[in-house]
Design a protein around this motif. Structure first.
Motif, PDB file in Angstrom:
ATOM      1  N   GLY A  18      46.919  35.732  26.469  1.00 55.62           N
ATOM      2  CA  GLY A  18      47.644  34.539  26.895  1.00 55.62           C
ATOM      3  C   GLY A  18      48.696  34.135  25.880  1.00 55.62           C
ATOM      4  N   SER A  19      48.349  34.227  24.600  1.00 50.70           N
ATOM      5  CA  SER A  19      49.302  33.893  23.539  1.00 50.70           C
ATOM      6  C   SER A  19      50.497  34.839  23.576  1.00 50.70           C
ATOM      7  CB  SER A  19      48.613  33.982  22.171  1.00 50.70           C
ATOM      8  OG  SER A  19      47.580  33.021  22.069  1.00 50.70           O
ATOM      9  N   PHE A  20      50.211  36.110  23.759  1.00 50.96           N
ATOM     10  CA  PHE A  20      51.269  37.117  23.847  1.00 50.96           C
ATOM     11  C   PHE A  20      52.202  36.811  25.013  1.00 50.96           C
ATOM     12  CE2 PHE A  20      52.884  41.149  25.475  1.00 50.96           C
ATOM     13  CZ  PHE A  20      53.376  41.764  24.332  1.00 50.96           C
ATOM     14  N   ALA A  21      51.610  36.493  26.167  1.00 52.01           N
ATOM     15  CA  ALA A  21      52.403  36.262  27.377  1.00 52.01           C
ATOM     16  C   ALA A  21      53.276  35.019  27.260  1.00 52.01           C
ATOM     17  CB  ALA A  21      51.480  36.147  28.586  1.00 52.01           C
ATOM     18  N   ILE A  22      52.734  33.924  26.745  1.00 51.87           N
ATOM     19  CA  ILE A  22      53.500  32.679  26.680  1.00 51.87           C
ATOM     20  C   ILE A  22      54.629  32.777  25.662  1.00 51.87           C
ATOM     21  CG2 ILE A  22      52.159  31.462  24.912  1.00 51.87           C
ATOM     22  CD1 ILE A  22      53.476  29.926  28.187  1.00 51.87           C
ATOM     23  N   LYS A  43      41.558  22.298  27.362  1.00 53.72           N
ATOM     24  CA  LYS A  43      41.790  23.603  26.744  1.00 53.72           C
ATOM     25  C   LYS A  43      43.247  24.041  26.924  1.00 53.72           C
ATOM     26  CE  LYS A  43      37.055  25.352  27.363  1.00 53.72           C
ATOM     27  NZ  LYS A  43      36.226  26.396  28.025  1.00 53.72           N
ATOM     28  N   LEU A  44      43.808  23.749  28.100  1.00 58.82           N
ATOM     29  CA  LEU A  44      45.207  24.095  28.352  1.00 58.82           C
ATOM     30  C   LEU A  44      46.142  23.324  27.420  1.00 58.82           C
ATOM     31  CD1 LEU A  44      45.393  24.258  32.260  1.00 58.82           C
ATOM     32  CD2 LEU A  44      45.640  26.161  30.657  1.00 58.82           C
ATOM     33  N   VAL A  45      45.835  22.050  27.216  1.00 60.69           N
ATOM     34  CA  VAL A  45      46.643  21.224  26.312  1.00 60.69           C
ATOM     35  C   VAL A  45      46.574  21.781  24.889  1.00 60.69           C
ATOM     36  CG1 VAL A  45      46.886  18.940  25.256  1.00 60.69           C
ATOM     37  CG2 VAL A  45      46.436  19.143  27.710  1.00 60.69           C
ATOM     38  N   GLU A  46      45.377  22.150  24.457  1.00 64.43           N
ATOM     39  CA  GLU A  46      45.203  22.721  23.119  1.00 64.43           C
ATOM     40  C   GLU A  46      45.958  24.040  22.991  1.00 64.43           C
ATOM     41  OE1 GLU A  46      40.976  22.981  22.863  1.00 64.43           O
ATOM     42  OE2 GLU A  46      40.713  20.862  22.315  1.00 64.43           O
ATOM     43  N   PHE A  47      45.923  24.847  24.050  1.00 62.48           N
ATOM     44  CA  PHE A  47      46.643  26.120  24.063  1.00 62.48           C
ATOM     45  C   PHE A  47      48.147  25.879  23.942  1.00 62.48           C
ATOM     46  CE2 PHE A  47      48.947  29.344  26.535  1.00 62.48           C
ATOM     47  CZ  PHE A  47      48.536  30.514  25.907  1.00 62.48           C
ATOM     48  N   ALA A  48      48.653  24.914  24.715  1.00 60.00           N
ATOM     49  CA  ALA A  48      50.084  24.603  24.671  1.00 60.00           C
ATOM     50  C   ALA A  48      50.489  24.083  23.289  1.00 60.00           C
ATOM     51  CB  ALA A  48      50.430  23.581  25.750  1.00 60.00           C
ATOM     52  N   ASN A  49      49.676  23.211  22.721  1.00 59.92           N
ATOM     53  CA  ASN A  49      49.959  22.694  21.374  1.00 59.92           C
ATOM     54  C   ASN A  49      50.036  23.822  20.354  1.00 59.92           C
ATOM     55  OD1 ASN A  49      50.214  19.881  21.721  1.00 59.92           O
ATOM     56  ND2 ASN A  49      47.989  19.629  21.850  1.00 59.92           N
ATOM     57  N   LYS A  50      49.122  24.759  20.476  1.00 63.71           N
ATOM     58  CA  LYS A  50      49.060  25.892  19.553  1.00 63.71           C
ATOM     59  C   LYS A  50      50.345  26.701  19.577  1.00 63.71           C
ATOM     60  CE  LYS A  50      46.489  30.213  18.828  1.00 63.71           C
ATOM     61  NZ  LYS A  50      45.371  31.063  19.335  1.00 63.71           N
ATOM     62  N   HIS A  51      50.998  26.728  20.741  1.00 62.55           N
ATOM     63  CA  HIS A  51      52.198  27.556  20.886  1.00 62.55           C
ATOM     64  C   HIS A  51      53.490  26.749  20.915  1.00 62.55           C
ATOM     65  CE1 HIS A  51      49.987  31.267  21.243  1.00 62.55           C
ATOM     66  NE2 HIS A  51      49.119  30.613  21.984  1.00 62.55           N
ATOM     67  N   ASN A  87      53.508   8.869  26.570  1.00 67.35           N
ATOM     68  CA  ASN A  87      53.155   8.129  27.792  1.00 67.35           C
ATOM     69  C   ASN A  87      53.341   8.959  29.064  1.00 67.35           C
ATOM     70  OD1 ASN A  87      52.588   5.765  26.270  1.00 67.35           O
ATOM     71  ND2 ASN A  87      54.763   5.216  26.289  1.00 67.35           N
ATOM     72  N   SER A  88      53.105  10.254  28.961  1.00 70.29           N
ATOM     73  CA  SER A  88      53.198  11.127  30.135  1.00 70.29           C
ATOM     74  C   SER A  88      52.268  12.318  29.947  1.00 70.29           C
ATOM     75  CB  SER A  88      54.633  11.623  30.338  1.00 70.29           C
ATOM     76  OG  SER A  88      54.921  12.706  29.474  1.00 70.29           O
ATOM     77  N   ASN A  89      52.153  13.137  30.991  1.00 70.88           N
ATOM     78  CA  ASN A  89      51.381  14.379  30.904  1.00 70.88           C
ATOM     79  C   ASN A  89      52.280  15.592  30.697  1.00 70.88           C
ATOM     80  OD1 ASN A  89      48.782  13.182  31.407  1.00 70.88           O
ATOM     81  ND2 ASN A  89      49.387  12.959  33.564  1.00 70.88           N
ATOM     82  N   VAL A  90      53.576  15.350  30.587  1.00 76.39           N
ATOM     83  CA  VAL A  90      54.553  16.433  30.481  1.00 76.39           C
ATOM     84  C   VAL A  90      54.611  16.979  29.056  1.00 76.39           C
ATOM     85  CG1 VAL A  90      56.986  17.055  30.747  1.00 76.39           C
ATOM     86  CG2 VAL A  90      55.927  15.435  32.342  1.00 76.39           C
ATOM     87  N   MET A  91      54.637  18.316  28.954  1.00 81.77           N
ATOM     88  CA  MET A  91      54.807  18.979  27.665  1.00 81.77           C
ATOM     89  C   MET A  91      56.002  19.918  27.759  1.00 81.77           C
ATOM     90  SD  MET A  91      50.826  19.808  26.618  1.00 81.77           S
ATOM     91  CE  MET A  91      51.211  19.953  24.863  1.00 81.77           C
ATOM     92  N   TYR A  92      56.678  20.118  26.642  1.00 84.02           N
ATOM     93  CA  TYR A  92      57.855  20.988  26.641  1.00 84.02           C
ATOM     94  C   TYR A  92      57.927  21.786  25.346  1.00 84.02           C
ATOM     95  CZ  TYR A  92      60.208  18.040  23.199  1.00 84.02           C
ATOM     96  OH  TYR A  92      60.529  17.372  22.045  1.00 84.02           O
ATOM     97  N   LYS A  93      58.670  22.879  25.412  1.00 86.57           N
ATOM     98  CA  LYS A  93      58.932  23.689  24.223  1.00 86.57           C
ATOM     99  C   LYS A  93      60.384  24.140  24.270  1.00 86.57           C
ATOM    100  CE  LYS A  93      57.619  27.912  21.752  1.00 86.57           C
ATOM    101  NZ  LYS A  93      56.709  29.084  21.731  1.00 86.57           N
ATOM    102  N   LYS A  94      61.168  23.725  23.292  1.00 82.95           N
ATOM    103  CA  LYS A  94      62.556  24.164  23.222  1.00 82.95           C
ATOM    104  C   LYS A  94      62.589  25.586  22.679  1.00 82.95           C
ATOM    105  CE  LYS A  94      67.188  22.668  21.954  1.00 82.95           C
ATOM    106  NZ  LYS A  94      68.032  21.557  21.451  1.00 82.95           N
ATOM    107  N   ILE A  95      63.422  26.428  23.291  1.00 81.92           N
ATOM    108  CA  ILE A  95      63.477  27.838  22.929  1.00 81.92           C
ATOM    109  C   ILE A  95      64.656  28.098  21.996  1.00 81.92           C
ATOM    110  CG2 ILE A  95      63.619  30.201  23.791  1.00 81.92           C
ATOM    111  CD1 ILE A  95      61.096  28.649  24.635  1.00 81.92           C
ATOM    112  N   PHE A  96      64.351  28.695  20.858  1.00 75.12           N
ATOM    113  CA  PHE A  96      65.385  29.092  19.907  1.00 75.12           C
ATOM    114  C   PHE A  96      65.443  30.612  19.910  1.00 75.12           C
ATOM    115  CE2 PHE A  96      63.738  25.004  18.526  1.00 75.12           C
ATOM    116  CZ  PHE A  96      64.910  24.266  18.370  1.00 75.12           C
ATOM    117  N   LYS A  97      66.552  31.161  20.386  1.00 75.09           N
ATOM    118  CA  LYS A  97      66.614  32.603  20.639  1.00 75.09           C
ATOM    119  C   LYS A  97      67.344  33.401  19.568  1.00 75.09           C
ATOM    120  CE  LYS A  97      68.373  31.667  24.710  1.00 75.09           C
ATOM    121  NZ  LYS A  97      67.998  30.272  24.975  1.00 75.09           N
TER     122      LYS A  97
END
Length: 229
Positions: free
Chosen positions: A152-156, A194-202, A209-219
């Motif tokens: 999962g880590s590899f894929a994300i 567990k999904l939240v913890e996984f997302a935080n890890k990556h 004040n929301s359930n939304v999570m994001y990750k900005k991509i630096f390429k």
């Protein structure tokens, strides 16, 4: 449009059933078959399309594992899948706002939009650059027997770059609303945590004040040209 990209992975137990020499990302989209009536003109056809057909692409990614050094198509094992929606860069939105686009696709995407835009209705620069697209992950699933193997880590981590390579798009951010989708409330709460913890890890950040999570991509310099071609 569809594409395939095979990249190597060395995760899991070397002598166990969950060890894979390679993982194949098999990507398909809702753009593969387009029907046009022969009496339509180009401008009329394009103008008649709904916003989500013009400015969004629904994507399915199947993750196939191979245990042999040589990858033979058809001999792999399906180990998971990812469903999501690619949204074009804001600068291409001519007939609707970003919020209107998300609203016509799903309630979850509307929730994402309402939490990542500024007072002018544009995605905040801290989340995604104006000339980059955004990918919303609707479902991220690895089969139970292949979890905790690093797959999962590899894929994300590879997901945005694989999508850019196969679909010829630009992705500036990943977004997700973690939800395990279990019928039982308590089981769903447990798995969603567990999904939240996984997302935080990556590298995903939770919007206040929301359930939304994001990750900005630096390429910059993530791939060398020789590695992709």
């Amino acid at each position: 449009m569809s594409g395939r990209k095979i990249v190597s992975i060395n995760k899991g137990k070397e002598n166990g059933e969950n060890f894979f020499k390679a993982i194949q990302f098999m990507i398909s989209t809702d753009r593969e078959n387009i029907w046009v009536y022969t009496d339509e003109d180009v401008k009329g056809w394009y103008k008649s399309l709904e916003y989500d057909r013009k400015y969004a692409m629904h994507v399915t990614v199947e993750l196939i594992g191979y245990k042999d050094e040589e990858v033979d198509e058809g001999k792999g094992v399906k180990i998971g899948e990812i469903y999501g929606t690619y949204l074009v860069p804001q600068l291409y939105l001519e007939e609707c706002s970003f919020i209107e686009l998300c609203d016509c696709i799903s309630g979850d995407l509307l929730e994402v939009a309402e939490n990542i835009v500024d007072k002018n209705g544009c995605i905040k620069d801290s989340i995604c650059d104006f000339d980059d697209g955004l990918f919303y992950i609707d479902r991220f699933y690895i089969k139970p027997e292949y979890r905790r193997k690093g797959i999962g880590s590899f894929a994300i981590e590879f997901l945005p770059y694989i999508l850019e390579y196969t679909l010829n798009v630009s992705i500036g951010a990943l977004t997700i609303i973690p939800n395990a989708g279990k019928d039982d409330y308590f089981e769903n709460q447990k798995e969603t945590k567990k999904l939240v913890e996984f997302a935080n890890k990556h590298g995903f950040k939770k919007i206040r004040n929301s359930n939304v999570m994001y990750k900005k991509i630096f390429k910059d310099n993530f791939f060398g040209e020789e590695e992709l071609l």
